[in-house]
Write a protein that holds these residues in place. Sequence first.
Motif, PDB file in Angstrom:
ATOM      1  N   UNK A   1     -11.692  22.774  44.499  1.00 37.07           N
ATOM      2  CA  UNK A   1     -10.807  23.142  45.602  1.00 37.07           C
ATOM      3  C   UNK A   1     -11.182  22.314  46.822  1.00 37.07           C
ATOM      4  N   UNK A   2     -10.339  22.368  47.850  1.00 37.15           N
ATOM      5  CA  UNK A   2     -10.643  21.647  49.085  1.00 37.15           C
ATOM      6  C   UNK A   2     -11.957  22.138  49.683  1.00 37.15           C
ATOM      7  N   UNK A   3     -12.190  23.428  49.628  1.00 36.11           N
ATOM      8  CA  UNK A   3     -13.428  23.982  50.161  1.00 36.11           C
ATOM      9  C   UNK A   3     -14.638  23.513  49.381  1.00 36.11           C
ATOM     10  N   UNK A   4     -14.515  23.450  48.068  1.00 37.07           N
ATOM     11  CA  UNK A   4     -15.616  22.983  47.233  1.00 37.07           C
ATOM     12  C   UNK A   4     -15.877  21.493  47.445  1.00 37.07           C
ATOM     13  N   UNK A   5     -14.805  20.731  47.666  1.00 39.02           N
ATOM     14  CA  UNK A   5     -14.977  19.310  47.971  1.00 39.02           C
ATOM     15  C   UNK A   5     -15.768  19.144  49.268  1.00 39.02           C
TER      16      UNK A   5
ATOM     17  N   UNK B   1     -33.433   3.384  61.582  1.00 38.92           N
ATOM     18  CA  UNK B   1     -32.110   2.812  61.297  1.00 38.92           C
ATOM     19  C   UNK B   1     -31.129   3.925  60.966  1.00 38.92           C
ATOM     20  N   UNK B   2     -29.864   3.642  61.218  1.00 41.32           N
ATOM     21  CA  UNK B   2     -28.826   4.630  60.932  1.00 41.32           C
ATOM     22  C   UNK B   2     -27.469   3.967  60.854  1.00 41.32           C
ATOM     23  N   UNK B   3     -26.451   4.771  60.631  1.00 42.32           N
ATOM     24  CA  UNK B   3     -25.091   4.235  60.528  1.00 42.32           C
ATOM     25  C   UNK B   3     -24.073   5.318  60.833  1.00 42.32           C
ATOM     26  N   UNK B   4     -22.945   4.895  61.343  1.00 45.94           N
ATOM     27  CA  UNK B   4     -21.800   5.789  61.473  1.00 45.94           C
ATOM     28  C   UNK B   4     -21.015   5.713  60.164  1.00 45.94           C
ATOM     29  N   UNK B   5     -20.050   6.590  60.018  1.00 46.78           N
ATOM     30  CA  UNK B   5     -19.164   6.552  58.854  1.00 46.78           C
ATOM     31  C   UNK B   5     -17.823   7.165  59.233  1.00 46.78           C
ATOM     32  N   UNK B   6     -16.743   6.469  58.915  1.00 49.33           N
ATOM     33  CA  UNK B   6     -15.413   7.051  59.054  1.00 49.33           C
ATOM     34  C   UNK B   6     -14.619   6.641  57.828  1.00 49.33           C
ATOM     35  N   UNK B   7     -13.829   7.557  57.288  1.00 49.75           N
ATOM     36  CA  UNK B   7     -13.114   7.211  56.072  1.00 49.75           C
ATOM     37  C   UNK B   7     -11.985   8.160  55.743  1.00 49.75           C
ATOM     38  N   UNK B   8     -11.244   7.778  54.714  1.00 48.93           N
ATOM     39  CA  UNK B   8     -10.198   8.615  54.129  1.00 48.93           C
ATOM     40  C   UNK B   8     -10.482   8.720  52.637  1.00 48.93           C
ATOM     41  N   UNK B   9     -10.549   9.942  52.138  1.00 47.55           N
ATOM     42  CA  UNK B   9     -10.779  10.176  50.718  1.00 47.55           C
ATOM     43  C   UNK B   9      -9.537  10.811  50.107  1.00 47.55           C
TER      44      UNK B   9
ATOM     45  N   UNK C   1      -5.186  15.460  47.200  1.00 51.12           N
ATOM     46  CA  UNK C   1      -5.302  15.736  48.632  1.00 51.12           C
ATOM     47  C   UNK C   1      -5.985  14.583  49.360  1.00 51.12           C
ATOM     48  N   UNK C   2      -5.614  14.426  50.627  1.00 46.95           N
ATOM     49  CA  UNK C   2      -6.250  13.446  51.505  1.00 46.95           C
ATOM     50  C   UNK C   2      -7.186  14.175  52.460  1.00 46.95           C
ATOM     51  N   UNK C   3      -8.370  13.592  52.678  1.00 46.86           N
ATOM     52  CA  UNK C   3      -9.337  14.145  53.615  1.00 46.86           C
ATOM     53  C   UNK C   3      -9.826  13.025  54.533  1.00 46.86           C
ATOM     54  N   UNK C   4      -9.943  13.312  55.814  1.00 45.58           N
ATOM     55  CA  UNK C   4     -10.609  12.364  56.713  1.00 45.58           C
ATOM     56  C   UNK C   4     -12.069  12.768  56.825  1.00 45.58           C
ATOM     57  N   UNK C   5     -12.934  11.758  56.949  1.00 48.57           N
ATOM     58  CA  UNK C   5     -14.380  11.965  57.062  1.00 48.57           C
ATOM     59  C   UNK C   5     -14.869  11.228  58.298  1.00 48.57           C
ATOM     60  N   UNK C   6     -15.710  11.867  59.091  1.00 49.51           N
ATOM     61  CA  UNK C   6     -16.196  11.196  60.298  1.00 49.51           C
ATOM     62  C   UNK C   6     -17.585  11.663  60.681  1.00 49.51           C
ATOM     63  N   UNK C   7     -18.458  10.673  60.917  1.00 46.73           N
ATOM     64  CA  UNK C   7     -19.804  10.935  61.424  1.00 46.73           C
ATOM     65  C   UNK C   7     -20.145   9.796  62.376  1.00 46.73           C
TER      66      UNK C   7
ATOM     67  N   UNK D   1     -23.849  15.826  60.853  1.00 48.52           N
ATOM     68  CA  UNK D   1     -22.727  16.593  60.316  1.00 48.52           C
ATOM     69  C   UNK D   1     -21.540  15.671  60.095  1.00 48.52           C
ATOM     70  N   UNK D   2     -20.660  16.073  59.200  1.00 44.99           N
ATOM     71  CA  UNK D   2     -19.425  15.358  58.911  1.00 44.99           C
ATOM     72  C   UNK D   2     -18.246  16.197  59.355  1.00 44.99           C
ATOM     73  N   UNK D   3     -17.355  15.606  60.124  1.00 43.50           N
ATOM     74  CA  UNK D   3     -16.057  16.235  60.357  1.00 43.50           C
ATOM     75  C   UNK D   3     -15.205  15.930  59.129  1.00 43.50           C
ATOM     76  N   UNK D   4     -14.802  16.957  58.407  1.00 43.06           N
ATOM     77  CA  UNK D   4     -13.987  16.792  57.203  1.00 43.06           C
ATOM     78  C   UNK D   4     -12.684  17.544  57.424  1.00 43.06           C
ATOM     79  N   UNK D   5     -11.581  16.816  57.425  1.00 41.40           N
ATOM     80  CA  UNK D   5     -10.288  17.427  57.723  1.00 41.40           C
ATOM     81  C   UNK D   5      -9.309  17.122  56.592  1.00 41.40           C
ATOM     82  N   UNK D   6      -8.736  18.166  56.010  1.00 43.08           N
ATOM     83  CA  UNK D   6      -7.686  17.980  55.003  1.00 43.08           C
ATOM     84  C   UNK D   6      -6.415  17.548  55.727  1.00 43.08           C
ATOM     85  N   UNK D   7      -5.888  16.390  55.343  1.00 43.17           N
ATOM     86  CA  UNK D   7      -4.760  15.822  56.071  1.00 43.17           C
ATOM     87  C   UNK D   7      -3.574  15.493  55.157  1.00 43.17           C
ATOM     88  N   UNK D   8      -3.533  16.133  53.996  1.00 47.63           N
ATOM     89  CA  UNK D   8      -2.490  15.846  53.014  1.00 47.63           C
ATOM     90  C   UNK D   8      -1.092  15.990  53.603  1.00 47.63           C
TER      91      UNK D   8
END
Length: 229
Positions: free
Chosen positions: A63-67, A95-103, A108-114, A161-168
Amino acid sequence: MILVGSSFVRNDNFSTKIELKPEKRILLAVADGMGGHNSGEVASSDALHNLHFFFNDIPAGLTAGEFNEMMVVWLESINNIVDSKGRVDERFKGMGTTLVGIAYYGGNFFSLNCGDSRLYRLRNGSLQQLTTDHSLNNMLGSTKHCSIITNCIGGGNKNSYLDIVKMTDEIQPSDIYLLCSDGLSDMLSDQQIETLLKSGADADALCQAAIEAGGFDNVSACVIDVKSE
């Protein structure tokens, strides 16, 4: 570094067409590394390679929640991996890194952001930033970009933390999405980015515009043009 499906792109141009079906999964992401010498490149590469394998190993049918829960597990794991390199090798300390993406997973489509890399959408000629910068200025209520970030992968950050937003339901044919590092958004205003995208600029043209504007940081961009069948 940029991830498009199973392709990793750095210091190069890449273009592909992706046909989406409910049973398929696809990940598009930009990681902007931080740290002295080459350690930022190591952090961004580690994050995207690890995410690629983790994402493709996620069981089907979640499910989206499990993802979301699986992605939180991944974030904890990659933080440990990145930070552990710094504990055993002084060159990689902090060392570190940012991350932004679409899965795309399970239809379903999810945006990811850190961090402070960004996801934009151009719709009907109007540009909108869809992610929130995890930066000091944003915490203080300023819309101006700030190089001091408050969230990242690695970097000694114990509370990532990751901002994870379902954007389908938000995605429409003719939308254009842009994933980019702050090397682009620092050099080009939202209005300039909007004008370039409306004129048909691809990722390479956007990066070149940022460089010509005096780019002093790594510039990474991924442009996604949504088409209907």
